[in-house]
Each structure stands twice: as C-alpha cells, then as structure tokens.
Write a protein that holds these residues in place. Structure first.
Motif, mmCIF file in Angstrom:
data_model
loop_
_atom_site.group_PDB
_atom_site.id
_atom_site.type_symbol
_atom_site.label_atom_id
_atom_site.label_comp_id
_atom_site.label_asym_id
_atom_site.label_seq_id
_atom_site.Cartn_x
_atom_site.Cartn_y
_atom_site.Cartn_z
ATOM 1 N N GLU A 100 0.828 -1.212 0.000
ATOM 2 C CA GLU A 100 0.000 0.000 0.000
ATOM 3 C C GLU A 100 0.858 1.257 0.000
ATOM 4 N N MET A 101 1.930 1.250 0.794
ATOM 5 C CA MET A 101 2.812 2.423 0.818
ATOM 6 C C MET A 101 3.561 2.582 -0.504
ATOM 7 N N GLY A 102 3.754 1.476 -1.215
ATOM 8 C CA GLY A 102 4.428 1.536 -2.505
ATOM 9 C C GLY A 102 3.543 1.996 -3.635
ATOM 10 N N MET A 103 2.326 2.391 -3.322
ATOM 11 C CA MET A 103 1.411 2.919 -4.332
ATOM 12 C C MET A 103 1.342 4.429 -4.222
ATOM 13 N N GLY A 104 2.401 5.076 -4.662
ATOM 14 C CA GLY A 104 2.408 6.537 -4.728
ATOM 15 C C GLY A 104 3.086 7.240 -3.584
ATOM 16 N N ALA A 105 3.559 6.497 -2.565
ATOM 17 C CA ALA A 105 4.210 7.141 -1.419
ATOM 18 C C ALA A 105 5.700 6.805 -1.408
ATOM 19 N N THR A 106 6.064 5.561 -1.106
ATOM 20 C CA THR A 106 7.485 5.212 -1.047
ATOM 21 C C THR A 106 8.137 5.147 -2.427
ATOM 22 N N ASP A 107 7.335 5.129 -3.475
ATOM 23 C CA ASP A 107 7.913 5.110 -4.824
ATOM 24 C C ASP A 107 7.911 6.489 -5.478
ATOM 25 N N VAL A 108 7.748 7.544 -4.686
ATOM 26 C CA VAL A 108 7.748 8.898 -5.244
ATOM 27 C C VAL A 108 9.051 9.115 -6.019
ATOM 28 N N PRO A 109 8.985 9.636 -7.252
ATOM 29 C CA PRO A 109 10.175 9.691 -8.111
ATOM 30 C C PRO A 109 10.935 11.012 -8.058
ATOM 31 N N PHE A 110 10.662 11.856 -7.090
ATOM 32 C CA PHE A 110 11.218 13.196 -7.089
ATOM 33 C C PHE A 110 12.723 13.187 -6.789
ATOM 34 N N ALA A 111 13.434 14.060 -7.490
ATOM 35 C CA ALA A 111 14.884 14.203 -7.312
ATOM 36 C C ALA A 111 15.155 15.278 -6.261
ATOM 37 N N ILE A 112 14.816 14.961 -5.029
ATOM 38 C CA ILE A 112 14.989 15.879 -3.900
ATOM 39 C C ILE A 112 16.071 15.298 -2.994
ATOM 40 N N PRO A 113 17.078 16.073 -2.620
ATOM 41 C CA PRO A 113 18.213 15.501 -1.875
ATOM 42 C C PRO A 113 17.856 14.933 -0.510
ATOM 43 N N ASN A 114 16.853 15.489 0.145
ATOM 44 C CA ASN A 114 16.459 15.019 1.469
ATOM 45 C C ASN A 114 14.977 14.642 1.418
ATOM 46 N N LEU A 115 14.699 13.372 1.574
ATOM 47 C CA LEU A 115 13.341 12.881 1.359
ATOM 48 C C LEU A 115 13.028 11.800 2.392
ATOM 49 N N GLN A 116 11.838 11.873 2.958
ATOM 50 C CA GLN A 116 11.433 10.863 3.929
ATOM 51 C C GLN A 116 9.935 10.602 3.830
ATOM 52 N N VAL A 117 9.568 9.329 3.832
ATOM 53 C CA VAL A 117 8.171 8.912 3.794
ATOM 54 C C VAL A 117 7.880 8.130 5.071
ATOM 55 N N GLU A 118 6.792 8.492 5.746
ATOM 56 C CA GLU A 118 6.434 7.859 7.012
ATOM 57 C C GLU A 118 4.976 7.395 6.961
ATOM 58 N N SER A 119 4.661 6.435 7.797
ATOM 59 C CA SER A 119 3.275 5.964 7.907
ATOM 60 C C SER A 119 2.834 5.999 9.359
#
Length: 793
Positions: A520-539
């Motif tokens: 579920e998290m891999g549907m648009g959250a943990t797979d975000v493709p943005f080229a941002i140097p500091n990135l974090q996804v939490e649930s």
C-alpha cells in the motif's frame, strides 16, 4: 492485486513466473502446454479432420524420431479435454480465457495474443470462459495484470502450435518444414502452392512433440497481425444483442430468489426476528437466519436474515415488511468525522519511516522557506453498475455456483472454507461482470447464496440491490496525509516529508492490523520519483471499522492526490509554472530504486529489470500531455489548466484538465488531455477506452465520492446520496495518446484513475486561486464549488 503484495498473506513469489522467465512447454496426453511452474496451465487439444480437403490419416504418417529434429514420437491414446486452446476439425480455434470479463476486454486481448502467434483466422476464433479451478493457475482478475503476467506465455503457446501445424503439413507433403508457412488458419508450401487448413492438420499435429522453448520462433513486432492492432471487441456485439450472461441473468430450473436484510454495522448481530408480516407478502416463501459475522471480516457474509420468494420483487417486499432487532457490534461507535480528526492528529506526529534519503529534519530546519499541507480523502464505494449477484445449487454434497466474480478460484476456496465442503465438490462458473472495480473480488455474496440454497433445498439466486451494495460493501480506505517541504532561496525543493495515515486493507484479514503494508505504501508514497536531496516517507497507524477492500487503483488514489497537489503547491510557493516545476521535481532521466533507500518496494510484482521506475518515461508523458493541451495558451476568465503525472501498475500516465469555474462556483470541464506509456499495448482502441473510463471514475470520486459512517453504519444508500458523475458533466474534448513503447506490457485498467483528482484540483486553483485539499470537492448534496468569489489566476 495480490494479497501477499500488500502483506496480508505470506509471499508466494516463487509461484509466480514473470513474463521474462523461461517457460517449459510439455505434453498433456493428447497435446498440451504447461508454462511456468505449472500453476498457470495452457493446454491445447488438436483434434479431428475436415472432409473438405485430402483426408490425413495420422496413424499412417511416419513421425520423425528424436534426433536433430525437435519433433519426437508421442504415444497415442484418448484425448484429454482441452483446457486452453483447441482446434476443431472445422478449423474453429477455441480459446479458454481463465480471467473474468468485466468490460476491460480481456477476452479480446488474450485471444489477440494467441491468435497472432498461432496465425489463426480471427473469424474462426471463439472464447470459452474457464470455471474456477487450479488447472488454470492464477485466476484473480485484479491488479491490472491479466496481460502483463501472461503475454509471453500465450505467445509461446500460439507459436508452438503454429510450428507443430507447419511440421504436420511438411510430413504430409514429405518436404522440409522450411518450405512451409502458416497464415490465417492455413499452411501452404512454396513448392506447388498447396494449402491445408488447421482443422485438417489438427489430428496429425497432435501427435508431434512440442518444440522446446529454445526452438520456438516468435513473430517480430513488425509482423504482428493482431497484437497492437485495434481489433473490435468480441464481447460488445454479444452485449448489444443481449447474448451475454451476467450474474443477474442466471436462470436454473426450480430456482427461487432471495434478498438479505443485513446488520447495519460490520459485526453487528441479529437479535429477535419477527417475520409474520414478511410471510404474509404474496410470493414470499420463507425466511432464513444467517450466521453472525465475527472478526476478522475476510470474505464471510455479514449475517442477517434472508427472505426467499418466488421472484426478486416478492423477496424485496418481504424484506421491507421484516421486523429485526439489530444488536450492536464492536464498531457501533464508529463516526467517520471523528475518525478523520484522529487520523489528522496522527499525521502530525512522527511515524514509522518507510523510505529515507539524506537528513530531512535538518534540511527543513535550515530551508529558506517551508510549505506544509494536509490532505484528506473519505471512504469510497466501487459501485459497479451491476451490483453483486450469485446463484447456488446443491445436489447432494455437490455445490454449483454461478456468479459475477473476479476470482472464481478464490471463490471456490472461500466456499470450501466457510461451508466445510471438499473443494473438489464445488464448481464455480464466472459470468460476465457488469463492472467490478475490486468489489467482486470478495465473494461474500456467493457464500450467502450457497448458505440459503442449502437451507431451502432449492437453487437460490441472491440479488443485492443498490442500497445493499452501498451500505454493506468493502470500502476504499479513508486517509489523512501531511506533507512538508523546504525550499531554498531560488525556490528549489531541498527537503520533502510525507506522512500517510489510513486503515489498511490488512484490517479486513486481521482485525488487529493497523499499519499499512509495504504494498500500500508503494502505491504513490514510497515510490515517489522526485529528485529531492532530502526525502522521507512515514506511515501512521489507524484501525479499520468498516470492511476495507480494493477499489480501482487502491492506495494510489489518495497518495497521488496529495503528492501531485503538493507539487503544484510548491510551484506556486516558488512562483513557478506548475508543469515546469513538476518536471524539475522529477529531475534528470534516471532509474529510481526505492529499496536502496530503506523502502521495501514490491513494484507491483514486476521485476526491476523489466519494469524500473523510469523518470524519463514519467517526464515524457508529462511533456506530451502538456503539448496536447497547448499548455501556456491564453485562457478565458474563469478557466484554468491543471496537470498531474503518476506511475502505477507499471504504467506512466499524465493528465491535463481544463476547468471553467463560474462566479457562483459552477464547475464544467471543457477538456482533458491524457498521455500514457503502458509498454507494449495489445489493443490501442481498448486501452484508450480504459484511459477514458478510468479518468471519469477518478473525477467522479473526486467531485462527489464520499462514504461516511455514523454509529458504525454507512449513511449513504443510493445514487441520490452517493452521487456519480453524469453524462452531461463529461468533457466535450477528451484526447488520449498512447505512447509507442518497446517495453513489456503494463497495466491499463487502473493507472488513469490516480492523476485525475490532483489534475482537477490543480486546474481549479489555476482558475480561482483557491486550493482544495479535501475530497470530495462538491459531494452528493452540492452542485457548486465553495468559492465565494473568483480571484485572478
């Protein structure tokens, strides 16, 4: 999608054979192909001969022995009935489709793949629907994977059959197979131009050994006759002539009809039942009390009381007269408004890290500017035009069911488990589905029919009304999300944090589950493709109080809405064009591997080698959709353009929407432009239709879709309170472009839905200056947007 992909049952990935993995092809008595590990079976019967051409007596033909030729002698004997492809003596090619047909044109697409490599005459192709059985392998018509999981296997089967038919003709003509070729259901030779039909060659070909996979020659794409061609649907003509059978159409001798009064709450219980008034209704035969449901929900019925009658109308009237005392269950206090507040509070707290790059905390603290936004989406209902319907018949200890199910094999297993009946004594026939969108992958309604039929001793058809379908379904999860970003002095995004909170689908299978799965998290959250140097996804965690289930595109819906809306918000904060800024966020062409950044990303069951997260393809569809919409053109007052891009089910989709917002908030959608890269496409015509339908589905939910609960019960009950988009609200311009691609086939049924809502919200902001972060935008009881006055773009 797979249950194991979202962490509900242990992974069985060893049982899956991706399209790129070698497939073994062996004989099954008369003739058959078993591909992959044997879980997915393709069996081919070549039988009979025609009297219209020289009769070929296979028993007198000399079959080459094992040696340089891949053809070896096969013992004769009685034929085993075909399971997959059968060529009959009149040349008819019967293809058994193991997936359910629900308007996505799987009958047509699978037939196209086989018929192309087989070089069959399309006019002689017939489709047979498979019943639910392990011999057909995975039958779950879900997750936009019917084609992508079977494309290579079906090509091999068709090509192997073609080569065997050519070899059979060469034996008859006593010449080298290289001098023979197949085309449109016939084999000809270059020596004298003679031809033999497939029907005439079938019996002899059946005696030849199947060539090894290394010896099977697949057609080159430039030689495809049916693949990637706009072949007309094999089902639409039947539908228009009224020849198709849906779940509601089933009719068996001596059948009676039933509707069910169900507890208003999930796990509510049935108390005292007074059925005197119900039994007094003309045509009502009896009532049947069903067992109460207990956690976990699984696919079990909700319980309640069935009213059985001589027809559905009598049963409905009897249910209206039924008096039942409903007793509260554990979800009696569920209020979706209060639950929203709890989820939003949870989203403001640190959650479980699901992906991490750099140091988000430090980057946010030192950013020149920070942007924070919170997004909310409600529960949704799949609401297929055909509500659930099932018919069951018992003959002694044998159970036979007919139902509009997405997975007849799982239905068979569920019936076995819940009714304590040997699975071998159960037959499940999948009818056509009048839409499904995930609802009909849960066969609770089939179990209801079986329970009632066993009790009354007659075949029973259980029909769900629209009210039943909306009040007692498996709902798309509600969600609360919080996104934070840091911008530098030039407006470039240097930090990004995304927190997502929602009741997971796993709560339906384990009542204690409150954390989202990796799938579920891999549907648009943990797979975000943005080229941002500091990135974090939490649930965060949230418990399920309704039955949470799949709905078209699943968690991509709320994740894409938040992520793509937030991208446009960052563009506005940076003073940039939303399309240009979105492409900058995506960055330079590269392959993204979420697993390298602490994510556990399943990639929809596709290999990273064949299906990488490719930012070049994502950016390409974004640029193309913008070009189609003439992005940057001068717009009339009150008009605005919005864009959103999203990768889901291994397909890349970009959607641009133009809106017109009147001074009173009245909304119209003049145009939609969509570009999609779905890899190798089997039927562009049907793929375009899926893109259109999936987008309208997404817009309908975005504008009006909301399932709410009070005291544990769903409030909405029919289309007046659960409104869907109407024909007059559809855009006058809807252009779809399928990007040519040499990549393997990807999904097409679900990918167009996620970008619809954020593209719409972004367009409204562009037109009015008002940002909408809560769905639905209008709801069932409103006809206008809540915009007091239109501001300048």
């Amino acid at each position: 999608m797979f249950l194991e992909d979202i962490g509900i049952i242990p992974s069985r990935k060893k049982d899956r054979v991706p399209a790129d993995r070698p497939a073994s092809i062996v004989n099954l008595t008369r003739r058959g192909f078993v591909t992959g590990t044997g879980l997915f079976v393709v069996a081919v019967t070549l039988a009979g001969c025609s009297n219209t051409e020289p009769t070929i007596d296979a028993s007198t033909m000399k079959i080459p022995k094992a040696g340089p030729s891949p053809l070896t002698e096969v013992e004769g004997g009685d034929a085993t009935p075909s399971l997959w492809i059968a060529i009959e003596k009149d040349g008819t090619v019967k293809i058994t489709c193991h997936r359910s047909e629900m308007g996505q044109q799987v009958w047509t697409s699978m037939a196209q793949i086989i018929a192309d490599e087989l070089e069959a005459d399309w006019e002689n192709v017939e489709i047979v629907q498979a019943e639910g059985h392990e011999r057909y392998g995975d039958q779950n018509t879900d997750g936009s994977r019917s084609v992508r999981y079977n494309f290579h296997r079906l090509r091999l089967a068709g090509a192997a059959m073609r080569q065997m038919l050519v070899a059979a003709a060469a034996l008859y003509w006593k010449m080298d197979p290289s001098r023979c070729s197949a085309e449109m259901g016939k084999v000809s030779n270059s020596e004298n131009g003679d031809t033999l039909s497939y029907g005439n060659l079938a019996e002899l070909a059946a005696k030849l050994q199947v060539p090894a996979e290394s010896e099977i020659v697949l057609k080159k794409p430039e030689d495809w006759r049916f693949i990637n061609k706009e072949i007309p649907s094999v089902t639409v003509p039947k539908i228009t002539r009224g020849e198709g059978t849906y779940g509601i159409d089933v009719n068996v001798p001596d059948m009676v009809y039933a509707v069910i009064a169900r507890p208003p709450q999930v796990f509510g219980r049935t108390g005292a039942v007074t059925d005197a008034k119900a039994l007094a209704v003309p045509g009502v035969m009896r009532t049947v009390k069903l067992p109460d449901a207990k956690p976990p929900a699984l696919f079990q019925p909700l319980g309640g009381v069935a009213v059985v009658g001589v027809d559905t109308w009598a049963a409905i009237q009897g249910r209206n007269a039924l008096e039942v005392e409903w007793m509260d269950g554990p979800n009696a206090g569920y209020d979706s408004d209060n639950f929203r507040k709890a989820m939003e509070a949870k989203a403001k707290q640190p959650g479980t890290v699901r992906r991490s790059r750099g140091n988000v905390g430090t980057a946010l603290a030192t950013a020149d500017k920070t942007v924070t936004a919170e997004y909310y989406t409600p529960h949704l209902s799949q609401s297929p035009m055909e509500p659930p319907a099932a018919t069951a018949r018992w003959t002694g200890d044998q159970l036979e069911c007919w139902a509009c199910v997405q997975d007849p094999q799982a239905t068979r297993q569920t019936l076995s488990d819940l009714l304590d009946v040997d699975k071998e004594n159960i037959t499940v026939h999948a009818t056509w589905l009048g839409g499904a969108f995930g609802r009909k992958s849960k066969p609770d309604f089939v179990v209801e029919a079986a329970l009632v039929a066993r009790e009354v001793g007659k075949p029973v058809k259980v029909t769900w009304t629209r009210e039943d379908e909306i009040r007692h379904g498996f709902y798309h999860s509600t969600s609360a999300q919080r996104l934070e970003a840091g911008l530098d002095s030039e407006g470039k995004c240097t930090a990004y944090r995304h927190r997502s909170v929602f009741p997971p689908i796993g709560s339906t299978f384990n009542a204690a589950t409150d954390a989202p799965s990796d799938g579920e998290m891999g549907m648009g959250a943990t797979d975000v493709p943005f080229a941002i140097p500091n990135l974090q996804v939490e649930s965060g965690t949230a418990k399920g109080h309704l039955r949470i289930g799949w709905l078209r595109s699943v968690a991509n819906i709320y994740h894409a809405f938040a992520v793509q809306s937030f991208a446009a918000e960052l563009a506005n904060a940076a003073g940039r064009d939303q399309k240009d800024y979105l492409l900058e966020l995506i960055g330079e062409p590269r392959l993204v591997d979420p697993n390298a950044e602490q994510a556990s990303y399943g990639n929809y069951g596709g290999s990273a080698e064949d299906y990488p997260v490719d930012t070049a393809r994502l950016a390409n569809v974004g640029r193309r959709a913008a070009e189609m919409a003439e992005w940057g053109r001068e717009l009339p007052d009150g008009h605005g353009l919005g864009i959103a891009v999203h990768r889901s089910f291994l397909t890349y989709v970009a959607t641009v929407i133009e809106v017109k917002v009147a001074a009173d908030g009245a909304l119209t959608i003049p145009g939609i432009w969509l570009a999609a890269d779905a890899g190798t496409v089997i039927n562009p015509r049907h793929t375009k239709a899926q893109m259109e339908g999936g987008t309208i589905f997404g817009l309908s939910n975005a504008l009006y879709g909301e399932i709410s609960a009070r005291d544990g019960a769903v409030v909405q009950d029919n289309f007046p309170s659960w409104r869907v988009m109407r024909m007059n609200e559809a855009p006058k311009i809807f252009e779809v472009e399928i990007i040519a691609s040499n990549s393997p086939p990807a999904g097409v049924g679900e990918p167009p839905t996620p970008p619809a809502a954020p593209a719409l919200a972004n367009a409204i902001f562009n037109a009015t200056g008002k940002r909408f972060r809560t769905l639905p935008l209008m709801g069932a009881n409103r006809d206008t947007l809540d915009i007091p006055a239109i501001s300048a773009r």
